[in-house]
Design a protein around this motif. Structure first.
Motif, short mmCIF file in Angstrom:
data_model
loop_
_atom_site.label_atom_id
_atom_site.label_comp_id
_atom_site.label_asym_id
_atom_site.label_seq_id
_atom_site.Cartn_x
_atom_site.Cartn_y
_atom_site.Cartn_z
N GLU A 174 5.87 -7.46 8.58
CA GLU A 174 6.55 -6.18 8.52
C GLU A 174 6.85 -5.76 7.09
O GLU A 174 7.18 -6.59 6.24
CB GLU A 174 7.86 -6.24 9.32
N VAL A 175 6.73 -4.47 6.84
CA VAL A 175 7.01 -3.90 5.52
C VAL A 175 7.99 -2.74 5.69
O VAL A 175 7.85 -1.91 6.59
CB VAL A 175 5.71 -3.37 4.87
N ILE A 176 9.01 -2.71 4.82
CA ILE A 176 9.96 -1.62 4.78
C ILE A 176 9.43 -0.55 3.85
O ILE A 176 9.03 -0.84 2.72
CB ILE A 176 11.34 -2.09 4.31
N LEU A 187 9.14 -7.34 4.35
CA LEU A 187 10.35 -7.84 4.98
C LEU A 187 10.24 -9.35 5.09
O LEU A 187 9.34 -9.87 5.75
CB LEU A 187 10.52 -7.21 6.35
N GLU A 188 11.12 -10.06 4.41
CA GLU A 188 11.05 -11.53 4.39
C GLU A 188 11.28 -12.08 5.80
O GLU A 188 12.15 -11.63 6.50
CB GLU A 188 12.11 -12.10 3.44
N LEU A 225 -2.11 -13.34 4.09
CA LEU A 225 -1.96 -11.92 3.82
C LEU A 225 -1.16 -11.70 2.55
O LEU A 225 -0.03 -12.18 2.42
CB LEU A 225 -1.27 -11.23 5.00
N GLU A 226 -1.75 -11.02 1.59
CA GLU A 226 -1.06 -10.70 0.35
C GLU A 226 -0.88 -9.20 0.27
O GLU A 226 -1.86 -8.45 0.15
CB GLU A 226 -1.85 -11.21 -0.85
N PHE A 227 0.36 -8.74 0.36
CA PHE A 227 0.63 -7.32 0.33
C PHE A 227 0.83 -6.88 -1.12
O PHE A 227 1.68 -7.42 -1.83
CB PHE A 227 1.89 -7.02 1.14
N GLU A 228 0.02 -5.93 -1.54
CA GLU A 228 0.10 -5.46 -2.92
C GLU A 228 1.17 -4.37 -3.02
O GLU A 228 1.02 -3.27 -2.52
CB GLU A 228 -1.25 -4.88 -3.36
N LYS A 260 6.95 -0.78 9.12
CA LYS A 260 5.60 -0.76 9.66
C LYS A 260 4.99 -2.15 9.60
O LYS A 260 5.45 -3.02 8.86
CB LYS A 260 4.73 0.23 8.88
N THR A 261 3.94 -2.34 10.38
CA THR A 261 3.24 -3.62 10.42
C THR A 261 1.97 -3.52 9.59
O THR A 261 1.16 -2.62 9.77
CB THR A 261 2.87 -4.00 11.86
#
Length: 292
Positions: free
Chosen positions: A273-275, A291-292, A87-90, A263-264
């Motif tokens: 998870e992302v802040i 979120l690391e 998963l690569e979050f942009e 959020k997930t």
């Protein structure tokens, strides 16, 4: 009847472009082992079992119930990388900090531009810079940093002013001091991303129009109040402007509240998870960070 059964079994969220290759391979191995065990007693039974299993995997995306959830929870990232499914979050956090949108149909480069008219190119500590320039100060009522009253007032006034205007690419590029000889500038939207582009390059991406408005307003004020602002490279300005957004007390251009949330983010095979820092009323994201 046959068509109805196929329609009932088919799960589009786990098949086609959404198919999870690691899940498929794992389930095919399980199907092969199970069919082989049956084949010891009945070859026909083994072949039939394998055929039915492959059909279910094709229609559903998996054979063993709960495979997608188990894969997201337990499959190592190294295995996902083998299948190109990590998963690569942009992250869309502003000037020179994000990759180009994949659905851009114009002739722009797929790389973010590096317009650095400034002279300072070393790594910068945004908090140290903002403290030195008296944009931030220690809070009086808590162990943290707060905006100085004069900067906060001028920033809010500029955001309200820009919110009533037609914010175009030329104004945005001018405020951010981006120069490209012979180029024109445009602000374009791709999904959730708001992108500032020149004729040939992508200059930055923001997670919302509110975030872009906040950065342009802050750049206006910093240009007036900071002696070093014009010496910074655009990538350094991007870091500073992104950091400043975390000090917003209201949604840019309005009195709506903002809040920090978690959020997930999910793909077919993994999640994390992302802040986010967002406007409560509109849902516009002002800042986002995995979120690391």
């Amino acid at each position: 009847m046959k068509v109805d059964i196929i329609r009932i079994l088919r799960q589009p969220e786990y098949t086609g472009e959404n198919r999870c290759e690691p899940c498929t391979v794992l389930n095919l191995i399980i199907a092969g082992l199970f069919s082989s065990a049956i084949a010891w007693k009945s070859k026909i039974g083994g072949v039939t079992t394998f055929g039915v299993s492959v059909g279910l995997i094709y229609l559903c995306g998996y054979l063993v119930p709960g495979t997608p959830r188990l894969t997201k929870q337990y499959l190592p990232q190294a295995v996902l990388r083998w299948f190109g499914k990590e998963l690569e979050f942009e992250t869309l956090n502003g000037l020179n900090t994000a990759s180009a949108p994949t659905n851009n149909t114009n002739s722009q480069s797929s790389q973010v531009a590096s317009h650095d008219p400034g002279t300072m190119t070393e790594k910068i500590d945004p908090h140290k810079y903002l403290l030195t320039e008296r944009i931030l100060k220690p809070c009086t009522d808590q162990d943290d940093l707060c905006l100085t009253e004069i900067f906060k007032e001028e920033w809010n006034e500029k955001m309200v002013e820009l919110a009533t205007e037609n914010l175009d690419g030329g104004k945005g590029a001018s405020a951010l001091e981006l120069e490209a000889k012979g180029d024109s500038f445009e602000i374009e939207q791709y999904g959730d991303a708001w992108t500032l582009v020149s004729d040939s390059q992508i200059l930055g991406q923001w997670p919302s129009h509110a975030a872009l408005l906040a950065d342009i307003a802050a750049a206006h004020v910093l240009d007036k109040r900071s002696d070093q602002w014009n010496e910074l490279a655009s990538s350094q300005k991007g870091q500073i402007l992104t950091g400043l957004r975390l000090f917003l007390e209201h949604c840019p251009g309005s009195k709506g509240p903002v809040s920090l949330n978690q959020k997930t983010v999910e793909s077919c095979c993994s999640s994390y998870e992302v802040i986010t820092y967002s406007c409560d009323e509109t849902g516009e994201r002002l800042f986002e960070q995995p979120l690391e």
